[in-house]
Design a protein around this motif. Structure first.
Motif, PDB file in Angstrom:
ATOM      1  N   ILE A   2      15.112   0.289 -27.080  1.00  0.00           N
ATOM      2  CA  ILE A   2      15.113   0.371 -28.549  1.00  0.00           C
ATOM      3  C   ILE A   2      14.472   1.678 -29.031  1.00  0.00           C
ATOM      4  N   THR A   5      17.012   4.522 -28.524  1.00  0.00           N
ATOM      5  CA  THR A   5      18.068   4.451 -29.540  1.00  0.00           C
ATOM      6  C   THR A   5      17.553   4.966 -30.885  1.00  0.00           C
ATOM      7  N   LEU A   6      16.410   4.448 -31.283  1.00  0.00           N
ATOM      8  CA  LEU A   6      15.842   4.851 -32.571  1.00  0.00           C
ATOM      9  C   LEU A   6      15.589   6.359 -32.591  1.00  0.00           C
ATOM     10  N   LEU A   9      18.931   8.229 -32.872  1.00  0.00           N
ATOM     11  CA  LEU A   9      19.513   8.134 -34.216  1.00  0.00           C
ATOM     12  C   LEU A   9      18.751   9.015 -35.201  1.00  0.00           C
ATOM     13  N   LEU A  57      21.986   5.530 -40.832  1.00  0.00           N
ATOM     14  CA  LEU A  57      21.083   4.896 -39.851  1.00  0.00           C
ATOM     15  C   LEU A  57      21.222   3.372 -39.873  1.00  0.00           C
ATOM     16  N   ALA A  61      21.995   1.124 -36.636  1.00  0.00           N
ATOM     17  CA  ALA A  61      20.978   0.193 -36.126  1.00  0.00           C
ATOM     18  C   ALA A  61      21.540  -1.218 -36.036  1.00  0.00           C
ATOM     19  N   LEU A  65      21.702  -3.573 -32.665  1.00  0.00           N
ATOM     20  CA  LEU A  65      21.076  -4.900 -32.569  1.00  0.00           C
ATOM     21  C   LEU A  65      22.101  -5.976 -32.196  1.00  0.00           C
ATOM     22  N   ALA A  79      25.884   2.922 -31.088  1.00  0.00           N
ATOM     23  CA  ALA A  79      25.054   3.211 -32.261  1.00  0.00           C
ATOM     24  C   ALA A  79      25.110   4.704 -32.603  1.00  0.00           C
ATOM     25  N   GLU A  83      26.615   6.395 -36.014  1.00  0.00           N
ATOM     26  CA  GLU A  83      25.814   7.353 -36.790  1.00  0.00           C
ATOM     27  C   GLU A  83      26.561   8.681 -36.956  1.00  0.00           C
TER      28      GLU A  83
END
Lengths: 331, 130
Positions: A2, A5-6, A9, A57, A61, A65, A79, A83
């Motif tokens: 996670i 990924t965050l 992004l 975003l 996201a 998920l 993802a 984006e």
């Protein structure tokens, strides 16, 4: 996962925001005069573009998920794809608005505009022998390794035994990496030298970078064979560290290229070709014989989709992306 | 310092692009802005730079080669040759004379005054005798 990924992004959103500010060749740049670029209308378009980028975003996201419990790596890639798509849509919208609000009077087409060429100014891209040299060097390295193995195993069995030794010494991924790098960079150089305008700083830079990449491929290939024949097994962590270092170096090079975008002024023929960028995203000009044109952000190349070869090339790229998604590990 | 040899084309002109390339390069050759031994861009390179089809440039290079101006080498572009000036025949002279008259008539029919035409010809004369 996670956090990766965050981070990815946020990085995409930040890069898109940053380049829209610093890059004078973006949607306001190529044909819009300076005073219009500074106008309230331009500021409003830029603001809407930035809002679009950061709103992107949320769906990215959400996709991550929804998919991450099934395939985490595929979720990350999807993802990023979502984006990137949202950023592109925001860009297309801004491009359309810039076209309508900032330059409504520019109806003249590049196709009918007079053109001129300096006949004796020669390109600074590497010569054909220099481009092909890494290929032959790679062949020589392979031939030497096979000959060395054939001293004990015979010439017929030597290639197979060489492969087994490379696998046994943990060099499989580096072997694949070196061959991929060598093949991709040489094919790209050959393809581009006959289908791009080579007398530009971008073309010289790209050709020189590709030449360096191909020689890196040769050196890695030689190192893999050396370890397989004379050295110890290559530790898995060393392979991973090397590949991460290459990844970071490539990222740094792309970042530097974006930073230095003003050095890469496009060819005059492309400089005034805003009307051929459909939705601001892809180039389609049937009067232009070039297959690769400098991208709108000036820090890379885009395909001319009016040329037939652009479609199989794009299909190959998409096939590679689908393949990565398909073979992405389940956990 | 060597002068720049600039080739200009105008896609909006009624003259075909290959003819514009031939005329443009021939003018540079006659004016000594291109000299024997100079290497011109390859067909692909020039076509990409001008934004025209490869065959258009290839046709122009072929015509210049047949006139003896260029040596076309495979994959090495075109090299300017040391061309010997041909001996003009009376027929050729007559042909150019009638083309010149035709051009002058065309200029007059487009509304250019005799003074303007003479001034252009004087300018040309000054350039030739320079």
């Amino acid at each position: 996962m996670i956090f990766y990924t965050l981070g990815g992004l946020l990085l995409i959103a930040a890069l898109n925001s940053w380049t829209s500010r610093i890059n004078q060749f973006f949607f306001f740049g190529r044909t819009v005069p300076e005073h219009l670029r500074q106008s309230p209308a331009a500021a409003s378009i830029a603001r809407n573009y930035l809002i679009g980028v950061w709103i992107g975003l949320l769906p990215a996201a959400a996709v991550f998920l929804a998919v991450r419990s099934w395939r985490p790596v595929a979720a990350l890639l999807l993802a990023v794809l979502v984006e990137a798509m949202v950023c592109h849509i925001a860009f297309a919208r801004a491009h359309g608005q810039a076209g309508m609000r900032l330059k409504p009077d520019q109806a003249e087409d590049t196709v009918s505009r007079p053109r001129e060429v300096e006949l004796l100014a020669h390109s600074t891209i590497p010569s054909l022998p220099a481009v092909l040299a890494p290929f032959f060097a790679g062949l020589v390295v392979y031939a030497l390794a096979v000959l060395w193995v054939s001293q004990t195993a015979g010439l017929a069995a030597a290639p197979r035994i060489l492969n087994e030794r490379v696998s046994a010494h943990g060099g499989d991924s580096l072997f694949g990496f070196s061959l991929g790098l060598l093949a991709a960079s040489i094919v790209l150089m050959l393809l581009m030298r006959s289908s791009t305008r080579v007398r530009t700083s971008m073309a010289s830079h790209t050709q020189r970078s590709s030449l360096i990449a191909s020689w890196v491929g040769v050196v890695v290939l030689a190192a893999v064979f050396w370890f397989a024949l004379f050295g110890a097994a290559i530790p898995h962590t060393a392979v991973r560290a090397f590949l991460i270092a290459v990844f970071i170096a490539t990222g740094a090079l792309l970042f530097w290229r974006t930073l230095k975008n003003k050095h890469f002024t496009p060819h005059p023929f492309e400089m005034q070709g805003d009307e051929h960028w459909r939705w601001g995203l892809y180039y389609h000009n049937s009067a232009d014989p070039a297959l690769f044109v400098q991208s709108r952000s000036c820090t890379g190349y885009s395909l001319n989709f009016a040329r037939f070869l652009a479609w199989p090339l794009m299909a190959l790229f998409l096939a590679w992306f689908v393949l990565v998604l398909a073979i992405a590990p389940h956990s | 310092m060597k002068t720049q040899a600039i080739l200009r084309i105008d896609p909006a002109s009624t003259l075909p692009v290959y003819r514009q390339i031939v005329d443009g390069i021939r003018t540079l050759l006659v004016d000594r802005q291109l000299n024997p031994g100079d290497a011109l861009p390859t067909v692909r390179e020039l076509a990409l730079e001008l934004g025209v089809h490869f065959n258009t440039v290839a046709e122009a290079y072929r015509l210049l080669s047949s006139e003896g101006w260029l040596d076309l080498r495979r994959r090495r572009g075109a090299v300017v040759t040391a061309r010997e000036t041909p001996e003009p025949t009376p027929e050729m002279r007559e042909q150019f004379n009638s083309r010149l008259r035709l051009l002058v008539s065309q200029m007059r029919s487009e509304g250019l005054s005799i003074e303007v035409i003479l001034s252009e010809l004087d300018g040309l004369r000054a350039e030739l005798t320079k």
